[in-house]
Design a protein around this motif. Structure first.
Motif, short mmCIF file in Angstrom:
data_model
loop_
_atom_site.label_atom_id
_atom_site.label_comp_id
_atom_site.label_asym_id
_atom_site.label_seq_id
_atom_site.Cartn_x
_atom_site.Cartn_y
_atom_site.Cartn_z
N ASN A 74 0.86 -1.18 0.00
CA ASN A 74 0.00 0.00 0.00
C ASN A 74 0.90 1.23 0.00
O ASN A 74 1.69 1.42 0.92
CB ASN A 74 -0.91 0.01 1.22
CG ASN A 74 -1.92 1.16 1.20
OD1 ASN A 74 -1.57 2.30 0.96
ND2 ASN A 74 -3.18 0.84 1.47
N ASN A 76 -0.07 4.42 0.11
CA ASN A 76 -0.62 5.55 0.87
C ASN A 76 -0.36 6.86 0.12
O ASN A 76 0.15 7.84 0.68
CB ASN A 76 -0.04 5.62 2.28
CG ASN A 76 -0.73 6.68 3.12
OD1 ASN A 76 -1.92 6.97 2.92
ND2 ASN A 76 0.00 7.28 4.06
N ASN A 79 -4.30 10.12 -0.94
CA ASN A 79 -5.35 9.93 0.05
C ASN A 79 -5.64 11.20 0.85
O ASN A 79 -6.37 11.16 1.85
CB ASN A 79 -4.97 8.80 1.02
CG ASN A 79 -5.02 7.44 0.35
OD1 ASN A 79 -5.91 7.17 -0.45
ND2 ASN A 79 -4.06 6.59 0.66
N VAL A 82 -6.18 12.53 5.22
CA VAL A 82 -6.27 11.30 6.02
C VAL A 82 -5.04 10.43 5.80
O VAL A 82 -4.58 9.75 6.73
CB VAL A 82 -7.57 10.52 5.70
CG1 VAL A 82 -7.53 9.92 4.29
CG2 VAL A 82 -7.80 9.42 6.72
N GLY A 83 -4.48 10.44 4.60
CA GLY A 83 -3.26 9.68 4.35
C GLY A 83 -2.09 10.20 5.16
O GLY A 83 -1.29 9.43 5.72
N ASP A 86 -2.65 9.26 8.81
CA ASP A 86 -2.35 7.84 9.06
C ASP A 86 -0.85 7.62 9.18
O ASP A 86 -0.38 6.90 10.08
CB ASP A 86 -2.90 6.98 7.92
CG ASP A 86 -4.41 6.82 7.98
OD1 ASP A 86 -5.01 7.13 9.04
OD2 ASP A 86 -5.00 6.38 6.97
N ARG A 115 -5.35 4.08 -2.10
CA ARG A 115 -6.09 3.30 -1.13
C ARG A 115 -5.54 3.57 0.26
O ARG A 115 -4.33 3.61 0.46
CB ARG A 115 -5.99 1.80 -1.45
CG ARG A 115 -6.66 1.46 -2.77
CD ARG A 115 -6.72 -0.01 -3.03
NE ARG A 115 -7.32 -0.29 -4.33
CZ ARG A 115 -7.44 -1.50 -4.85
NH1 ARG A 115 -6.98 -2.55 -4.19
NH2 ARG A 115 -8.01 -1.65 -6.03
N ARG A 116 -6.41 3.75 1.20
CA ARG A 116 -6.01 4.07 2.56
C ARG A 116 -5.43 2.83 3.24
O ARG A 116 -5.84 1.69 2.96
CB ARG A 116 -7.22 4.58 3.35
CG ARG A 116 -6.85 5.10 4.73
CD ARG A 116 -8.08 5.58 5.50
NE ARG A 116 -7.70 5.99 6.84
CZ ARG A 116 -8.57 6.32 7.79
NH1 ARG A 116 -9.87 6.30 7.51
NH2 ARG A 116 -8.14 6.68 8.98
N TYR A 117 -4.47 3.06 4.12
CA TYR A 117 -3.98 1.97 4.95
C TYR A 117 -5.16 1.32 5.70
O TYR A 117 -6.08 2.03 6.13
CB TYR A 117 -3.04 2.49 6.04
CG TYR A 117 -1.67 2.95 5.64
CD1 TYR A 117 -0.90 2.25 4.72
CD2 TYR A 117 -1.12 4.07 6.25
CE1 TYR A 117 0.38 2.67 4.41
CE2 TYR A 117 0.16 4.50 5.94
CZ TYR A 117 0.91 3.80 5.01
OH TYR A 117 2.17 4.23 4.70
N ILE A 119 -5.85 0.98 8.70
CA ILE A 119 -5.20 1.55 9.86
C ILE A 119 -5.49 0.79 11.15
O ILE A 119 -4.63 0.71 12.04
CB ILE A 119 -5.57 3.06 10.00
CG1 ILE A 119 -4.64 3.75 10.99
CG2 ILE A 119 -7.04 3.22 10.32
CD1 ILE A 119 -3.20 3.81 10.55
#
Length: 387
Positions: A74, A76, A79, A82-83, A86, A115-117, A119
């Motif tokens: 990923n 990151n 994003n 928010v990326g 994270d 794509r977001r982690y 988290i």
């Protein structure tokens, strides 16, 4: 790829695990030094650089670091806020668990963009890692940073009383614009920040910056070196030579493992006006899809090399009448196109490594670059990468 334990630099520890980023393979790597290190890093110049790049670039401004976190599968990237949040949270979590100051932690990410982690999985997986660190296992770390790589990439050298180890990952989206891909170096040699910076950047420029798989610059390219000094000082020239050898070895590993690749292409351009020109011409050749596909099919169509040189239309000093093109030691231009000559060329292009040599005969500078052939498998891999 077993690591010779005798060549492991002292004072480093690792934690490698699968946190469920994408699949069941290892995807989280922490490499920590017992003490703060002199450090340097170079990063992608992409306008879409991810938080891992922007944060690490900032954290290394003072040429000091004590740990590196790598998340694979990923990237990151793209994003938004928010990326960034994270990535900063992960650094803070690792800092809390290990006692390293957050600003002394670099982070790198590689994989799918946009794509977001996951988290929550990472938060859970990071808990307790301070007690889970073990003596450095750089072989496992090299595996843990892989995405579509088929083999881990690791090299090491002895430098006086010190040790040097390098790991790398990368097989696609590789056209360097600083370093390229992800690559990390660790040593217990004592070296000043200014000297390390000079040696490191010169090395990256002559190795990873001379590598291209598919002409696409990644949003996440990062190259970082940590020197904890626990083995004492070493001669600068010996350190520079060892770092050059390790980086060159890793560069060739990446070229060989290019997505779908079956052959390495090495292009040397000499007798240029300057290094920049030599490198530009060499890159035009190694990046040409027609040259790459000819190498793949062992098609003795050497005219594609002449075509690639001709694309450097701003280099008006280049005169085709002065240019010499060779494959290994076989001169194809000026030369003949007899059946015998073409058969010799076909055999050369059937080898695992194809060497193309161009003399411009207008100066005294040279450059060497590396790449790989272009195959159907590259399309297959990248046509389904995110799924």
């Amino acid at each position: 790829m077993p690591l010779d334990i005798s060549l492991t630099p002292q004072g480093f520890s690792t934690y490698i695990a699968n946190l469920g980023i994408r699949d069941a393979t290892d995807d989280f790597v922490l490499i920590k030094s017992d003490v703060p290190c002199v450090a340097d890093g170079v990063f992608t110049q992409s306008l879409f650089a991810g938080p891992s790049v922007t944060i690490s670039r900032r954290h290394l401004e003072d040429n000091q670091a004590q740990g590196i976190v790598v998340i694979s599968k990923n990237a990151n990237v793209a994003n938004g806020a928010v990326g960034t949040a994270d990535a900063e949270e992960i650094i803070q979590l690792v800092a809390n668990e290990t006692g390293i100051a957050p600003e002394n932690i670099a982070i790198a990410s590689t994989g799918v963009i946009g794509r977001r982690y996951p988290i929550e999985k990472i938060r859970s997986g990071v808990l307790g890692i301070g007690q889970k660190l073990t003596a450095a296992d750089f072989s496992a770390a090299a595996r843990g940073i892989m995405t579509t790589d088929t083999v881990p990439k690791l090299a090491m050298r002895q430098v006086g009383n010190a040790k040097l180890v390098g790991i790398a990952k990368g097989v696609g989206m590789i056209e360097p614009n600083m370093a390229t891909l992800l690559t990390f170096f660790f040593t217990d040699a004592a070296i000043s920040a200014n000297v390390l910076r000079s040696i490191f950047r010169s090395t990256i420029d002559k190795t990873f910056n001379c590598l291209s798989i598919d002409t696409d610059t990644s949003t996440s390219d990062s190259a970082v070196i940590l020197a904890n000094g626990l083995a004492g000082a070493v001669p600068e020239n010996e350190f520079a030579q060892a770092l050059q050898e390790v980086a060159h070895e890793l560069t060739l590993m990446v070229a060989k493992d290019g997505e779908g690749a079956t052959k390495v292409i090495e292009v040397n351009v000499d007798s240029a006006l300057n290094y920049v020109q030599a490198k530009r011409v060499a890159k035009a050749i190694v990046n040409s899809p027609l040259v790459k596909t000819a190498v793949y099919g062992a098609d003795p169509n050497w005219g594609r090399v002449a075509m690639a040189i001709g694309k450097c239309e701003n280099d008006r000093e280049i005169n085709p009448d002065n240019v010499v093109i060779r494959f290994d030691q076989v001169q194809v231009y000026p030369g003949s196109s007899s059946v015998e000559d073409l058969e010799k060329l076909r055999k050369i292009m059937s080898q695992d490594k194809v060497n193309i040599h161009v003399s411009l005969n207008i100066g005294e500078s040279s450059a060497t670059v590396w790449g790989c052939d272009l195959t159907e498998e590259y399309v297959e891999i990248n046509g389904k990468y995110s799924t």
